[in-house]
Design a protein around this motif. Structure first.
Motif, mmCIF file in Angstrom:
data_model
loop_
_atom_site.group_PDB
_atom_site.id
_atom_site.type_symbol
_atom_site.label_atom_id
_atom_site.label_comp_id
_atom_site.label_asym_id
_atom_site.label_seq_id
_atom_site.Cartn_x
_atom_site.Cartn_y
_atom_site.Cartn_z
ATOM 1 N N VAL A 181 20.624 -7.768 10.524
ATOM 2 C CA VAL A 181 19.420 -8.287 9.892
ATOM 3 C C VAL A 181 19.668 -8.475 8.397
ATOM 4 O O VAL A 181 20.417 -7.722 7.767
ATOM 5 N N THR A 182 19.023 -9.471 7.842
ATOM 6 C CA THR A 182 19.107 -9.767 6.416
ATOM 7 C C THR A 182 17.697 -9.797 5.845
ATOM 8 O O THR A 182 16.850 -10.562 6.305
ATOM 9 N N LEU A 183 17.462 -8.942 4.863
ATOM 10 C CA LEU A 183 16.154 -8.830 4.223
ATOM 11 C C LEU A 183 16.260 -9.334 2.794
ATOM 12 O O LEU A 183 17.023 -8.789 1.987
ATOM 13 N N ASN A 184 15.498 -10.374 2.463
ATOM 14 C CA ASN A 184 15.441 -10.891 1.095
ATOM 15 C C ASN A 184 14.096 -10.512 0.484
ATOM 16 O O ASN A 184 13.045 -10.694 1.112
ATOM 17 N N THR A 185 14.138 -9.999 -0.742
ATOM 18 C CA THR A 185 12.927 -9.535 -1.419
ATOM 19 C C THR A 185 12.871 -10.070 -2.833
ATOM 20 O O THR A 185 13.853 -9.989 -3.580
ATOM 21 N N LEU A 186 11.727 -10.614 -3.196
ATOM 22 C CA LEU A 186 11.447 -11.004 -4.575
ATOM 23 C C LEU A 186 10.445 -10.019 -5.152
ATOM 24 O O LEU A 186 9.349 -9.853 -4.616
ATOM 25 N N ASN A 187 10.824 -9.320 -6.220
ATOM 26 C CA ASN A 187 9.937 -8.385 -6.917
ATOM 27 C C ASN A 187 9.352 -9.074 -8.147
ATOM 28 O O ASN A 187 10.064 -9.768 -8.883
ATOM 29 N N TYR A 188 8.064 -8.854 -8.382
ATOM 30 C CA TYR A 188 7.453 -9.381 -9.604
ATOM 31 C C TYR A 188 6.441 -8.356 -10.131
ATOM 32 O O TYR A 188 5.775 -7.657 -9.374
ATOM 33 N N ASP A 189 6.381 -8.275 -11.449
ATOM 34 C CA ASP A 189 5.496 -7.305 -12.095
ATOM 35 C C ASP A 189 5.160 -7.833 -13.487
ATOM 36 O O ASP A 189 6.060 -8.079 -14.296
ATOM 37 N N PHE A 190 3.860 -8.016 -13.751
ATOM 38 C CA PHE A 190 3.406 -8.465 -15.064
ATOM 39 C C PHE A 190 2.275 -7.542 -15.500
ATOM 40 O O PHE A 190 1.317 -7.325 -14.741
ATOM 41 N N GLY A 228 -8.883 5.362 -29.708
ATOM 42 C CA GLY A 228 -8.257 6.397 -28.889
ATOM 43 C C GLY A 228 -8.091 6.041 -27.429
ATOM 44 O O GLY A 228 -7.475 6.802 -26.673
ATOM 45 N N TRP A 229 -8.605 4.874 -27.011
ATOM 46 C CA TRP A 229 -8.503 4.464 -25.607
ATOM 47 C C TRP A 229 -7.214 3.657 -25.405
ATOM 48 O O TRP A 229 -7.020 2.634 -26.044
ATOM 49 N N GLU A 230 -6.338 4.148 -24.516
ATOM 50 C CA GLU A 230 -5.151 3.405 -24.118
ATOM 51 C C GLU A 230 -5.438 2.747 -22.772
ATOM 52 O O GLU A 230 -5.850 3.416 -21.824
ATOM 53 N N THR A 231 -5.239 1.467 -22.687
ATOM 54 C CA THR A 231 -5.504 0.743 -21.441
ATOM 55 C C THR A 231 -4.299 -0.099 -21.057
ATOM 56 O O THR A 231 -3.454 -0.431 -21.892
ATOM 57 N N SER A 232 -4.263 -0.434 -19.796
ATOM 58 C CA SER A 232 -3.217 -1.294 -19.284
ATOM 59 C C SER A 232 -3.732 -1.957 -18.014
ATOM 60 O O SER A 232 -4.452 -1.340 -17.230
ATOM 61 N N PHE A 233 -3.365 -3.206 -17.829
ATOM 62 C CA PHE A 233 -3.743 -3.893 -16.595
ATOM 63 C C PHE A 233 -2.632 -4.869 -16.234
ATOM 64 O O PHE A 233 -1.858 -5.306 -17.093
ATOM 65 N N GLY A 234 -2.563 -5.182 -14.941
ATOM 66 C CA GLY A 234 -1.504 -6.081 -14.526
ATOM 67 C C GLY A 234 -1.560 -6.406 -13.055
ATOM 68 O O GLY A 234 -2.476 -6.014 -12.332
ATOM 69 N N VAL A 235 -0.547 -7.143 -12.633
ATOM 70 C CA VAL A 235 -0.432 -7.560 -11.249
ATOM 71 C C VAL A 235 1.031 -7.462 -10.840
ATOM 72 O O VAL A 235 1.929 -7.762 -11.630
ATOM 73 N N ASN A 236 1.299 -6.990 -9.610
ATOM 74 C CA ASN A 236 2.666 -6.898 -9.138
ATOM 75 C C ASN A 236 2.703 -6.909 -7.618
ATOM 76 O O ASN A 236 1.668 -6.796 -6.956
ATOM 77 N N GLY A 237 3.884 -7.047 -7.070
ATOM 78 C CA GLY A 237 4.039 -7.066 -5.624
ATOM 79 C C GLY A 237 5.410 -7.551 -5.219
ATOM 80 O O GLY A 237 6.342 -7.616 -6.044
ATOM 81 N N PHE A 245 4.040 -11.145 2.214
ATOM 82 C CA PHE A 245 3.677 -11.343 0.808
ATOM 83 C C PHE A 245 2.677 -10.276 0.423
ATOM 84 O O PHE A 245 1.655 -10.087 1.085
ATOM 85 N N ASP A 246 2.992 -9.567 -0.651
ATOM 86 C CA ASP A 246 2.191 -8.435 -1.096
ATOM 87 C C ASP A 246 1.822 -8.642 -2.565
ATOM 88 O O ASP A 246 2.690 -8.954 -3.385
ATOM 89 N N VAL A 247 0.546 -8.476 -2.884
ATOM 90 C CA VAL A 247 0.113 -8.611 -4.269
ATOM 91 C C VAL A 247 -0.966 -7.577 -4.549
ATOM 92 O O VAL A 247 -1.811 -7.282 -3.690
ATOM 93 N N GLY A 248 -0.917 -6.999 -5.732
ATOM 94 C CA GLY A 248 -1.916 -6.009 -6.120
ATOM 95 C C GLY A 248 -2.193 -6.068 -7.605
ATOM 96 O O GLY A 248 -1.308 -6.370 -8.413
ATOM 97 N N GLY A 249 -3.431 -5.791 -7.966
ATOM 98 C CA GLY A 249 -3.820 -5.746 -9.369
ATOM 99 C C GLY A 249 -4.341 -4.369 -9.718
ATOM 100 O O GLY A 249 -4.950 -3.686 -8.884
ATOM 101 N N PHE A 250 -4.093 -3.924 -10.952
ATOM 102 C CA PHE A 250 -4.493 -2.576 -11.343
ATOM 103 C C PHE A 250 -5.069 -2.566 -12.760
ATOM 104 O O PHE A 250 -4.795 -3.452 -13.578
ATOM 105 N N PHE A 251 -5.848 -1.534 -13.013
ATOM 106 C CA PHE A 251 -6.359 -1.256 -14.356
ATOM 107 C C PHE A 251 -6.220 0.241 -14.592
ATOM 108 O O PHE A 251 -6.633 1.055 -13.762
#
Length: 793
Positions: free
Chosen positions: A389-398, A407-416, A437-443
């Motif tokens: 078997v051959t598994l090809n994966t593309l990773n992305y993270d922004f 004093g508030w540190e924040t971060s948000f993005g999307v990856n999968g 295909f997997d995609v997720g967003g976070f805060f």
């Protein structure tokens, strides 16, 4: 950076509250370029030393030289971590249970792979093994796709569902490991139900214009393992380069019950390279790795009287298991790989970039991975792969981290990830050709209020997985099956087409209360989410390397967990103490169970292979980890380090438990109580060319595991055992103060105890109901003496 006027290597230097930071090289030097002018607090830290903070003023165009002297200690609370947070932050402010292993600690554990080093150094982390070289990480009783393994912050993808291969990473190239326990790493992906292991490679930081590097040589007596690695690094102005080449080979391992365990040898070759540029605007890093592993496939077949291992030479009806020939002695100590083996290749290319946008930071990570997995299980046609078997994966993270506001540190993005898996010229097809295909967003948000540090966030994930009708049929060329179309003669539908979208919300909220500079309380509650993996929903066939026929269920729902963590940490002057408690309730927990027919007999789909069917139910896991380390400042040469880890896994399928008369009460693959105690003596001063001399003695005690998944003999009870290990190490230096080499000698299982870990898959590789010596299955590795030399240049 120095300690007692001696250079301190691989220490961390960071400007507090910023993205600026680096590590010292092997001579204690460091350099941070392109810093915006201003007033900063420089934080100097390293494991085993007290943190030093120094105010520095950076003015444009004027270099600033700042040395820091660290005092020996054990406080890790101020250690800077990067995993699972919006910005690099101190360990003390993170409410999530996290453990850090530095290069020094990794080097002092002479092991077959990086996962084994982590299991020795991090309470609560264990591994399911298939021989010495194959370790799948488990955190608090949860493993496989529930543990998210990262390489330099990018998720590792290489058919994690398989039992019989390990992590495709060079153990010699890792400078730091960060382990998160529990489903609270919002920023990396949905599958981290059990936690995250981030393996961070070395980034060069030597003198400009000078080639630096090291040569590492490793030898083990038990299986004759020979490991060699060459690392090179070069730094010039804003550019840094690194390269590493590693090779390992071992013959079959041995123990006093089985002798040499036939078909447990391996060969492994790894190349990696990196180029990085640091500018005023940030940095960009390009890297590539290639991994090539040939690992033999044990099956446990033996002569019924002598218990000597036998060799499969025929197939199907012609294979008389009870009359296979005995493996020749010279095969058992050969470094060559037998025809029945698996061949795993893993390729990776990725880029990580950070760009400063005012006081904010934009970060991106893009990667491509390919995992090629072949398992050769046909002795009459050794060049024909059973699985291919051959598994090809593309990773992305922004992601984007804005300016800290009030004093508030924040971060948000999307990856999968995006994946395609394809079967090639094979004869067995355990999983379909699928697209994912997997995609997720976070805060994520963090703030310090007085003595309290509060952090948390929320994440939403969606995963689309599909495959077309998958047909198999006879292959006239070799007599086995092959992938065919519906129109071909003899075609049968093995995988009906499937399309599904999974989605889920996860989140966490935690609090750290700083009782004092040396003591704190931590509490965290987190909801985790994991979509079923391909084998859990789609499998229907033999995995030759695992000797298992997997049967999935396409109606499975995603797993959701709710975990509470409570911890107390105290790093005092002469001792440190850590107590962590957890309770994890999981909905739709998926696990493997042996399949029996209505008469109670094992279902045999493929002779000589076990059939497992995936099940789903409610489950609960709870337990604790404790660490108590004594290091009196008045007796600097003495250390006593102790830890204990305990977890219980309860199957909450009441109907199944009732029907099985309690045999299904517990979950499979749950480690027993593990207590580790290490006495370490560190000689002060130098003795000719020898400095930093230490001796250590260690007791690893595992209690009996009588809380196991007994239904259909999926698991059996495991007796307790204690292993005694010992080691000695030293740095050899020239009169000029230049390091000649670092030397580590180690003895594991010093008294050659015969034991079987309950997480050892080879425990169940047995063809007979009884044996003349009363022993069943294959035992773990016996006494092993090892030596490792690191020569820097």
């Amino acid at each position: 950076m120095t300690v007692n006027n001696a250079p301190l290597a691989y220490a961390t230097v960071a400007l507090n509250g910023t993205q600026y930071g680096t590590t010292t090289n092997d001579k204690g030097y460091y350099e941070i370029k392109n810093i915006t002018p201003g007033n900063y607090t420089a934080v100097f830290s390293s494991m085993g030393y007290f943190t030093n903070r120094i105010r520095v003023i950076i003015t444009g165009g004027v270099p600033v030289t700042q040395n820091a002297e660290l005092k020996e200690g054990s406080s890790k609370l101020n250690e800077v971590v990067v995993t699972g947070v919006s910005r690099a932050t101190e360990l003390r402010s993170n409410p999530v249970p996290i453990v850090i292993m530095g290069k020094k600690e990794i080097d002092q554990h002479v092991n077959n792979n990086i996962i084994d080093a982590i299991t020795k150094g991090v309470p609560g982390v264990t591994a399911v093994t298939t021989g010495p070289n194959i370790s799948k990480p488990f955190i608090r009783g949860l493993g496989y796709n529930r543990v998210l393994t990262l390489y330099d912050g990018i998720r590792q993808e290489g058919q994690q569902w398989g039992d019989e291969h390990g992590i495709e990473i060079d153990q010699y190239g890792i400078s730091r490991a960060e382990v998160i326990k529990g489903p609270a790493s919002l920023t990396y992906g949905s599958d981290a139900l059990a936690g995250v292991i981030n393996l961070i490679p070395y980034i060069p930081n030597g003198q400009d214009g000078k080639l630096n590097g090291d040569i590492i040589t490793d030898y083990h007596t038990n299986n004759g393992l020979i490991g060699s690695s060459l690392g090179l690094s070069y730094k010039k102005n804003d550019w840094k380069y690194a390269f590493r080449a590693t090779g390992k080979a071992a013959h079959n391992y041995q123990n006093k019950v089985d002798g040499y365990v036939y078909n447990s040898a391996f060969q492994e070759y790894i190349l990696s390279g990196m180029a990085r540029v640091d500018k005023k605007w940030g940095f960009s890093q390009f890297a590539a790795t290639t991994y090539n592993n040939k690992q033999e496939i044990p099956d446990g077949s033996r002569d019924s009287l002598t218990r000597k291992f036998t060799v499969q030479v025929a197939e199907a009806a012609n294979d008389d298991i009870k009359n296979r020939p005995i493996a020749p002695q010279d095969w058992l100590t050969s470094y060559g790989v037998t025809p029945l083996h698996q061949h795993i290749q893993h390729y990776r290319i990725y880029n990580k970039t950070e760009i400063k946008l005012g006081e904010g930071v934009f970060a991106s990570a893009l990667g491509w991975q390919q995992s090629v997995r072949r398992e050769y299980n046909h002795p009459t046609q050794p060049d024909q792969a059973g699985l291919y078997v051959t598994l090809n994966t593309l990773n992305y993270d922004f992601r984007y981290s804005p300016q800290v506001f009030n004093g508030w540190e924040t971060s948000f993005g999307v990856n999968g990830i995006a994946q395609t898996n394809r079967s090639k010229a094979a004869t067995d097809f355990p999983i379909p050709d699928y697209n994912l295909f997997d995609v997720g967003g976070f805060f994520f948000v963090k703030k310090s209020i007085g003595k309290a540090d509060i952090s948390g966030g929320i994440r939403y994930d969606t995963r689309h997985i599909s495959w077309d009708d998958f047909y198999v049929g006879p292959n006239p060329a070799n007599g086995f099956e092959q992938k065919v179309t519906a129109a071909d003669a003899g075609a049968k539908l093995q995988f009906p087409n499937f399309t599904h979208i999974y989605h889920g919300i996860s989140g966490s909220l935690g609090l750290t209360y700083n009782v004092s500079d040396r003591a704190l309380l931590k509490a965290n509650i987190a909801r985790g989410y994991r979509a079923p993996n391909i084998t859990e929903i789609g499998s229907n066939g033999l995995d030759p390397g695992a000797h298992i026929v997997y049967l999935g269920n396409r109606n499975f729902s995603p797993e959701f967990s709710l975990q509470e963590d409570l911890g107390f940490i105290a790093y005092l002057k002469d001792a440190d103490f850590i107590a962590e408690f957890f309770n994890n309730q999981i909905e739709n927990y998926i696990y493997q169970s042996r399949l029996n027919d209505a008469s109670g007999n094992p279902v045999i789909v493929v002779p000589g292979n076990t059939t497992y069917q995936y099940q789903q139910s409610k489950a609960r896991l709870y337990g604790a980890e404790f660490s108590f380390n004594l290091h009196p400042r008045s007796v600097k040469w003495f250390e006593l380090n102790n830890s204990a880890a305990y977890v219980v896994g309860i199957n909450q399928n009441e109907e199944l438990i009732r029907q099985s008369n309690g045999a299904a009460k517990y979950l499979p693959f749950i480690p027993p109580l593990h207590i580790r105690s290490e006495l370490k003596l560190k000689l002060q001063g130098t003795y000719g060319v020898f400095s930093k001399v230490y001796f250590r003695a260690e007791a690893d005690a595992y209690s009996a595991q009588n809380k196991y998944y007994a239904l259909n003999d999926t698991e059996t009870p495991t007796p307790g055992y204690t292993l005694i290990n010992a080691g000695i190490g030293s740095t050899l230096k020239h009169r000029s103060g230049k390091t000649i080499c670092e030397l580590f000698l180690q003895a594991d299982n010093l008294f050659d105890v015969a034991y079987q870990s309950n997480l050892n898959r080879l425990k169940y590789f047995e063809y007979y109901n009884a044996s003349p010596n009363g022993r069943s299955g294959i035992y773990n590795i016996g006494r092993n003496l090892s030596a490792k030399i690191i020569v820097p240049f």
